[in-house]
Design an enzyme around this catalytic site. Structure first.
Site, PDB file in Angstrom:
ATOM      1  N   HIS A 188       4.962   9.368  23.882  1.00 44.31           N
ATOM      2  CA  HIS A 188       3.684   9.716  23.586  1.00 44.31           C
ATOM      3  C   HIS A 188       3.003   8.151  23.475  1.00 44.31           C
ATOM      4  CE1 HIS A 188       0.618  10.797  20.641  1.00 44.31           C
ATOM      5  NE2 HIS A 188       0.031  11.798  21.162  1.00 44.31           N
TER       6      HIS A 188
ATOM      7  N   LEU B 297       4.329  10.088  14.263  1.00 43.81           N
ATOM      8  CA  LEU B 297       3.383   9.938  15.412  1.00 43.81           C
ATOM      9  C   LEU B 297       1.775   9.840  15.258  1.00 43.81           C
ATOM     10  CD1 LEU B 297       2.136  11.591  18.326  1.00 43.81           C
ATOM     11  CD2 LEU B 297       1.124  13.441  16.717  1.00 43.81           C
TER      12      LEU B 297
ATOM     13  N   HIS C 292       8.554  11.725  22.931  1.00 41.01           N
ATOM     14  CA  HIS C 292       7.588  12.520  22.298  1.00 41.01           C
ATOM     15  C   HIS C 292       8.018  13.839  21.976  1.00 41.01           C
ATOM     16  CE1 HIS C 292       4.530  13.840  19.463  1.00 41.01           C
ATOM     17  NE2 HIS C 292       3.883  14.706  20.222  1.00 41.01           N
TER      18      HIS C 292
ATOM     19  N   GLU D  75      -3.357  12.211  19.031  1.00 44.82           N
ATOM     20  CA  GLU D  75      -4.254  11.812  20.187  1.00 44.82           C
ATOM     21  C   GLU D  75      -5.134  12.734  19.757  1.00 44.82           C
ATOM     22  OE1 GLU D  75      -2.984  13.184  23.807  1.00 44.82           O
ATOM     23  OE2 GLU D  75      -4.413  14.962  24.329  1.00 44.82           O
TER      24      GLU D  75
ATOM     25  N   ARG E  12      -1.326  11.806  29.050  1.00 46.82           N
ATOM     26  CA  ARG E  12      -0.078  10.921  27.688  1.00 46.82           C
ATOM     27  C   ARG E  12       1.056  10.358  28.790  1.00 46.82           C
ATOM     28  NH1 ARG E  12       1.980  15.877  23.679  1.00 46.82           N
ATOM     29  NH2 ARG E  12      -0.269  15.349  22.192  1.00 46.82           N
TER      30      ARG E  12
ATOM     31  N   GLN F 291       8.968  13.443  27.864  1.00 43.53           N
ATOM     32  CA  GLN F 291       7.681  12.539  27.692  1.00 43.53           C
ATOM     33  C   GLN F 291       7.470  11.404  26.233  1.00 43.53           C
ATOM     34  OE1 GLN F 291       3.934  15.280  24.866  1.00 43.53           O
ATOM     35  NE2 GLN F 291       3.379  14.891  27.738  1.00 43.53           N
TER      36      GLN F 291
ATOM     37  N   ARG G   6       3.312  17.760  29.933  1.00 44.35           N
ATOM     38  CA  ARG G   6       2.881  18.628  28.747  1.00 44.35           C
ATOM     39  C   ARG G   6       1.532  18.228  28.500  1.00 44.35           C
ATOM     40  NH1 ARG G   6       3.047  19.458  22.581  1.00 44.35           N
ATOM     41  NH2 ARG G   6       3.537  16.958  22.471  1.00 44.35           N
TER      42      ARG G   6
ATOM     43  N   PHE H 136      -8.650  17.297  23.717  1.00 41.11           N
ATOM     44  CA  PHE H 136      -8.075  17.259  24.198  1.00 41.11           C
ATOM     45  C   PHE H 136      -7.048  16.170  25.132  1.00 41.11           C
ATOM     46  CE2 PHE H 136      -3.710  18.066  21.166  1.00 41.11           C
ATOM     47  CZ  PHE H 136      -4.121  17.411  20.336  1.00 41.11           C
TER      48      PHE H 136
HETATM   49  C1  FAD Z   1       4.769  14.357  15.339  1.00 43.76           C
HETATM   50  C2  FAD Z   1       4.557  15.374  16.462  1.00 43.76           C
HETATM   51  C3  FAD Z   1       3.651  16.185  16.589  1.00 43.76           C
HETATM   52  C4  FAD Z   1       2.982  17.214  17.404  1.00 43.76           C
HETATM   53  N1  FAD Z   1       1.987  17.812  17.939  1.00 43.76           N
HETATM   54  C5  FAD Z   1       1.976  18.703  18.152  1.00 43.76           C
HETATM   55  C6  FAD Z   1       0.165  19.420  17.803  1.00 43.76           C
HETATM   56  O1  FAD Z   1      -0.189  18.978  17.716  1.00 43.76           O
HETATM   57  N2  FAD Z   1      -0.082  20.123  19.171  1.00 43.76           N
HETATM   58  C7  FAD Z   1       1.578  20.894  20.142  1.00 43.76           C
HETATM   59  O2  FAD Z   1       1.166  21.473  20.950  1.00 43.76           O
HETATM   60  N3  FAD Z   1       2.969  20.771  19.951  1.00 43.76           N
HETATM   61  C8  FAD Z   1       2.766  19.506  18.961  1.00 43.76           C
HETATM   62  N4  FAD Z   1       3.938  18.770  18.914  1.00 43.76           N
HETATM   63  C9  FAD Z   1       5.428  19.569  19.538  1.00 43.76           C
HETATM   64  C10 FAD Z   1       5.936  20.748  19.005  1.00 43.76           C
HETATM   65  O3  FAD Z   1       5.248  19.860  17.450  1.00 43.76           O
HETATM   66  C11 FAD Z   1       6.601  21.071  19.383  1.00 43.76           C
HETATM   67  O4  FAD Z   1       7.407  21.332  20.291  1.00 43.76           O
HETATM   68  C12 FAD Z   1       7.174  22.294  18.063  1.00 43.76           C
HETATM   69  O5  FAD Z   1       6.833  23.068  16.857  1.00 43.76           O
HETATM   70  C13 FAD Z   1       8.790  22.660  18.258  1.00 43.76           C
HETATM   71  O6  FAD Z   1       8.897  24.101  18.084  1.00 43.76           O
HETATM   72  P1  FAD Z   1      10.088  24.517  17.516  1.00 43.76           P
HETATM   73  O7  FAD Z   1       9.744  25.850  16.945  1.00 43.76           O
HETATM   74  O8  FAD Z   1      10.649  25.257  18.879  1.00 43.76           O
HETATM   75  O9  FAD Z   1      11.597  23.460  17.422  1.00 43.76           O
HETATM   76  P2  FAD Z   1      11.258  23.021  16.176  1.00 43.76           P
HETATM   77  O10 FAD Z   1      10.486  23.005  14.813  1.00 43.76           O
HETATM   78  O11 FAD Z   1      12.297  21.882  16.313  1.00 43.76           O
HETATM   79  O12 FAD Z   1      12.883  23.867  14.644  1.00 43.76           O
HETATM   80  C14 FAD Z   1      14.409  23.431  15.520  1.00 43.76           C
HETATM   81  C15 FAD Z   1      14.402  24.257  14.273  1.00 43.76           C
HETATM   82  O13 FAD Z   1      16.178  24.215  14.513  1.00 43.76           O
HETATM   83  C16 FAD Z   1      16.924  24.443  13.882  1.00 43.76           C
HETATM   84  N5  FAD Z   1      18.775  23.944  14.568  1.00 43.76           N
HETATM   85  C17 FAD Z   1      18.029  22.774  15.127  1.00 43.76           C
HETATM   86  N6  FAD Z   1      19.778  23.499  15.327  1.00 43.76           N
HETATM   87  C18 FAD Z   1      20.550  24.238  14.583  1.00 43.76           C
HETATM   88  C19 FAD Z   1      22.026  24.632  14.857  1.00 43.76           C
HETATM   89  N7  FAD Z   1      22.894  24.146  15.657  1.00 43.76           N
HETATM   90  N8  FAD Z   1      22.333  25.198  13.838  1.00 43.76           N
HETATM   91  C20 FAD Z   1      21.625  26.067  13.437  1.00 43.76           C
HETATM   92  N9  FAD Z   1      20.205  25.096  13.028  1.00 43.76           N
HETATM   93  C21 FAD Z   1      19.700  24.654  13.857  1.00 43.76           C
HETATM   94  C22 FAD Z   1      16.317  23.220  12.835  1.00 43.76           C
HETATM   95  O14 FAD Z   1      17.283  23.313  11.820  1.00 43.76           O
HETATM   96  C23 FAD Z   1      15.132  23.891  13.634  1.00 43.76           C
HETATM   97  O15 FAD Z   1      14.188  25.544  11.915  1.00 43.76           O
HETATM   98  C24 FAD Z   1       4.402  17.843  17.939  1.00 43.76           C
HETATM   99  C25 FAD Z   1       5.955  16.743  18.494  1.00 43.76           C
HETATM  100  C26 FAD Z   1       5.592  15.903  16.957  1.00 43.76           C
HETATM  101  C27 FAD Z   1       7.164  14.995  16.877  1.00 43.76           C
END
Ligand code: FAD
Ligand code: FES
Lengths: 253, 574
Positions: free
Chosen positions: B228, B238, B337, B241, B272, B226, B372, B113
């Protein structure tokens, strides 16, 4: 201009509204719904999250076929001919035709034992309850965690992968004909998950036997009509029927 | 009133992981999420999750790459925790049934990566997030953890400086409910949708971060956003990578692998920020294609590799751009991203506000610093989700504060009034009161588009003082306008217009904080690139930006030094 006819629902009534929108290149049905919600009628309701066909939120009936709104291009639908005599079936003859179907009909996904909440939003709790009722998980307490890294052949990984791709969008649940004769049928998504956990070498034998017991019933694997509708409709190419037949084989042995 | 010891807001990876750990401690735990947890943005993560499990790899090397990638703004103590905990965390997920890809011996496979000296990214095809999300959710079901799905948290309740719960709205009927808890864990994800072009799910508004800000928490390093390098043209979905990791080329309109101009050693696999700027510069200098994109060419990888290792990318290209990457290059452009900044917290998720924790993309534990590395944020969600769950349980045991019901009810009434204001139309100024929204009222759709294009244009990949000042003054105007935000839809069930309007106010607050932080940082570091201050300045700026809300409701800036242990800042070359 494209004409969208959308079924509207609230807790007392159901009706159809017609909207005309200007189609942009590459516009999906979800884009069109947003356009309506933001520019024309803020009261229109539908579920969404990823807009990339990975989260499973936006399942609905589009020209009477269950599909993901974010994965369905307006232009594609216009080119389709729906065979009216079989309008409940998935009959997407993608032949390029001069004859365009100008009207796009959008309705909530019909799901067994489930109500419409508002417009295109349906109650998914009964669906999720079914899926998790078979306990599709690994009871990690049952085996020794000090030796975590179970070796898994790449071929086995791929077998499991076919089934873990399920995003629980419920399209298969909506199109499955077996519910017509058994409302209590577990449905393709649930049984696909059962096969996925039966296959998994990290799962212990006792749990696997439990799983088999749960689905070895008339409303489990034996309820399937084996008509492959679920396989045809799956946006993620998961083959539930294949899983169901495999489970039947295991039980028969 | 609903009561739980620990309430987790968010059902993505970080929320689920925290919930599992809190539940294992025997506490009463609940998750509130505005979408069904499996619909969370985490499910979209493609490429993988990092851990030094290879025989000649080590957590120290992982830490070094992470710190260098962060442009030395990461806190090195936090990075050590992340990298040391990584191998166990992956093993744990594997044990729980996550279907990671395997090498020919049956061990976990790892792919190279960007920014990593060693192939240390574990993956599940190109659906890594989806696989981990479902595995963890199945475990959450197994433990029978209470879930409030499709509830929007609209306010945190603070009594005597301590977080004692929150107010949430059930989307089903728009009714408000008080949730009382000893600990509230924010796991609400990032703020990508503040930008016009973003890879994020449509629901990623950052609203949760604004709730913490209004509750008195500090927002840290918000200027680091960030971009992408490779998102599919127009839809900005997306293209992982991993596609470059497997050997994809970036080509400009002269069919040149232009990365040799920008990072001659690591080429397409430079970090990135560097690749995104390179692509943007090619486009700006007229070497892109019409419509602002360059090509990501995979055709030389062949059908087998593409089908086996990048099936999701093939599917996305076909469905959303009508292009088969086996035959043709994919049109790509940079897009927002990841949100490096967020709610300031320590390695156990604790914020400045007692009883309030944060974890995942909404948090800023400072493991990513100014940039990141791919594969480190999925890792962050599970490593720190677990730690926050453990620490929250401890806090419940040690906490002696007994909240009054009065405060909770008071805040409930405040929220009710706010919502009433949004629902009530300004009948006077329309003159007629005839039903449709009057000219004096603002609709969310219009303001939302304004914020997004503003941020994209002036607070994007390339920034400068002039543009940032323009953005700032426009944001202040938008804030003014947002007071008159108003909905036409009076329905009680699933009133998405109301939800969007509530969230938009938070988005504008975040846009303000991001822009202010970016304007104040007069250097270039990681993802923050100032054309008018294009050098990194370690003497002045090896420090974090901290923004809090002052007593008048305006953001104020403070700074805190980055934690440097044994990796000394050097010029970042790849
Ligand atoms: C397309 C894409 C690909 C990616 N690929 C990678 C990868 O290959 N490797 C890597 O390490 N990272 C990757 N990332 C980054 C990574 O996916 C995210 O940083 C990570 O999944 C975030 O997880 P989280 O649990 O913090 O938030 P999220 O998965 O965004 O969850 C947020 C949660 O909060 C809830 N929520 C928000 N606000 C409220 C509210 N006010 N009231 C109630 N509920 C609420 C939502 O319902 C949701 O359940 C990628 C990101 C993207 C955009
Ligand atoms: S919005 Fe996620 S599948 Fe359509």
């Amino acid at each position: 201009m494209t004409k969208l006819v959308i079924q509207r629902n609230d807790n007392t009534s159901s009706w159809y509204d017609t909207f005309h929108i200007k189609e942009k290149k590459g516009m999906t049905v979800l884009d069109a719904l947003f356009h309506i919600q933001e520019k024309v009628d803020g009261s229109l309701c539908f579920r969404y999250s990823c807009r990339g066909a990975v989260c499973g939120s936006c399942a609905m009936l589009i020209n009477r076929v269950p599909r993901l709104a974010c994965k369905t291009q307006i232009s594609t639908i216009k080119k389709e001919i729906i065979n009216e005599s079989n309008s409940n079936d998935v009959l997407l003859k993608n032949k390029e035709m001069d004859e365009f179907k100008e009207e796009i009909l959008i309705e909530p996904l019909p799901l067994p034992n489930s109500n419409i909440i508002k417009d295109l939003v349906v109650d998914l709790e009964p669906f999720f309850d079914l899926v998790y009722s078979i306990k599709p998980w690994i009871d990690e307490g049952r085996h020794d965690n000090t030796d975590p890294n179970t070796l898994i052949e790449p071929a086995m990984h791929e077998k499991i992968d076919q089934f873990t791709n399920c995003i629980l969008c419920s399209l298969c649940h909506s199109i499955c004909p077996a519910f017509k004769h058994d409302e209590q049928y577990m449905g393709p998504a649930t049984l696909a998950k059962a096969w996925r956990y039966y296959l998994d070498p990290r799962n212990d034998q006792e749990s696997k036997n439990g799983l088999l017991n749960t689905i070895n019933t008339e409303n489990g694997v034996w309820g399937c009509d084996v008509v492959y509708k679920c396989v045809g409709i799956c946006p993620k190419k998961v083959p539930p029927t294949k899983g169901i037949l495999n489970l039947r084989d295991v039980i028969k042995k | 009133m609903i009561q739980h010891d620990i309430i987790i807001i968010g059902g993505g990876l970080s929320g689920l992981r925290a919930a599992l750990e809190a539940q294992r401690s025997g506490k009463s735990v609940a998750i509130i999420s505005k979408v069904y947890p499996i619909r969370s943005h985490s499910g979209a993560a493609q490429g993988g999750i990092n851990a030094a499990i290879g025989s000649d790899d080590s957590w120290e090397k992982h830490a070094f790459d992470t710190i260098k990638g962060s442009d030395y703004l990461a806190d090195q103590d936090a990075v050590q925790v992340l990298c040391k905990d990584a191998p166990d965390t992956i093993n744990e997920l594997d044990t729980l049934g996550c279907n990671f890809s395997r090498d020919s011996n049956g061990n976990l496979a790892q792919r190279p990566f960007g920014g990593a000296a060693y192939p240390r990214t574990c993956y599940a095809g190109d659906r890594t997030g989806h696989n981990i999300l479902h595995t963890l959710y199945e475990q959450v079901m197994r433990y029978g953890i209470k879930i409030y799905s499709e509830w929007l948290v609209t306010k945190l309740v603070i009594e005597d400086g301590q977080c004692v719960g929150c107010i949430a709205m059930n989307l089903l009927d728009s009714e408000l409910e008080i949730f009382q808890s000893k600990v509230t864990i924010m796991a609400t994800g990032g703020y990508g949708r503040i930008y016009a072009r973003s890879t994020n799910a449509l629901i990623n508004t950052g609203f949760g971060i604004s709730l913490a800000y209004h509750a008195g928490a500090e927002l840290k390093d918000m200027e680091f956003v960030q971009f992408h390098p490779t998102t599919l043209w127009d839809t900005n979905i997306l293209i992982t990578e991993g596609a470059r990791g497997e050997g994809g080329y970036l080509l400009n309109s002269e069919n040149k692998r232009f990365m040799e101009k920008y990072a001659k050693d690591s080429m397409e696999l430079a970090p990135r920020d560097i690749v995104a700027r390179a692509i943007q510069q090619e486009i700006n200098e007229g070497h892109g294609f019409e419509g602002d994109y360059v090509y990501l060419d995979l055709t030389h990888l062949g059908k087998d590799v593409i089908n086996k290792k990048l099936p999701g990318i093939r599917e996305i290209s076909r469905n959303f751009a009508d292009i088969d990457p086996i035959e043709n290059p994919i049109p790509v452009q940079p897009g927002q991203h990841y949100s490096m900044g967020g709610i300031c917290c320590d390695v156990n998720g604790k914020t400045k506000v007692p009883g309030l924790y944060a974890v995942g993309e909404c948090a800023c534990i400072s493991v990513h610093g100014a940039n990141r590395l791919g594969g480190n944020s999925l890792l962050e969600t599970v490593v720190f989700g677990k730690r926050a769950g453990i620490d929250a349980a401890k806090f419940v045991d040690e906490n002696t504060f007994s909240p009054t019901e009065q405060k909770l009810v008071e805040v409930l009434n405040d929220v009710k009034n706010d919502i009433q204001d949004i629902m009530d139309m300004d009948i006077d100024s329309s003159g007629s009161g005839s039903g449709s929204s009057s000219s004096n009222n603002e609709s969310f759709a219009h303001l939302k588009d304004e914020v997004r294009s503003l941020m994209q244009e002036h607070v994007g990949i390339f920034r400068n003082e002039k543009g940032l000042k323009v953005a700032l003054s426009k944001i202040l105007e938008l804030k003014e306008k947002s007071i008159r935000l108003n909905v036409v839809n009076m329905s009680k069930q699933y009133n998405l217009e109301l939800v969007n309007t509530i969230e938009l106010k938070g988005m504008i607050d975040l846009a303000h904080v991001i822009t202010l932080s970016a304007l104040s940082r007069t250097e270039s570091r990681g993802s923050h690139y100032r054309t008018d201050h294009n050098k990194r300045d370690d003497n002045e700026w090896l420090k974090h930006t901290l923004v809090t809300k002052d007593e008048h409701g305006a953001p104020t800036i403070d700074y805190k030094n980055a934690v440097i242990l044994d990796v000394m800042p050097e010029t970042r070359e790849y």
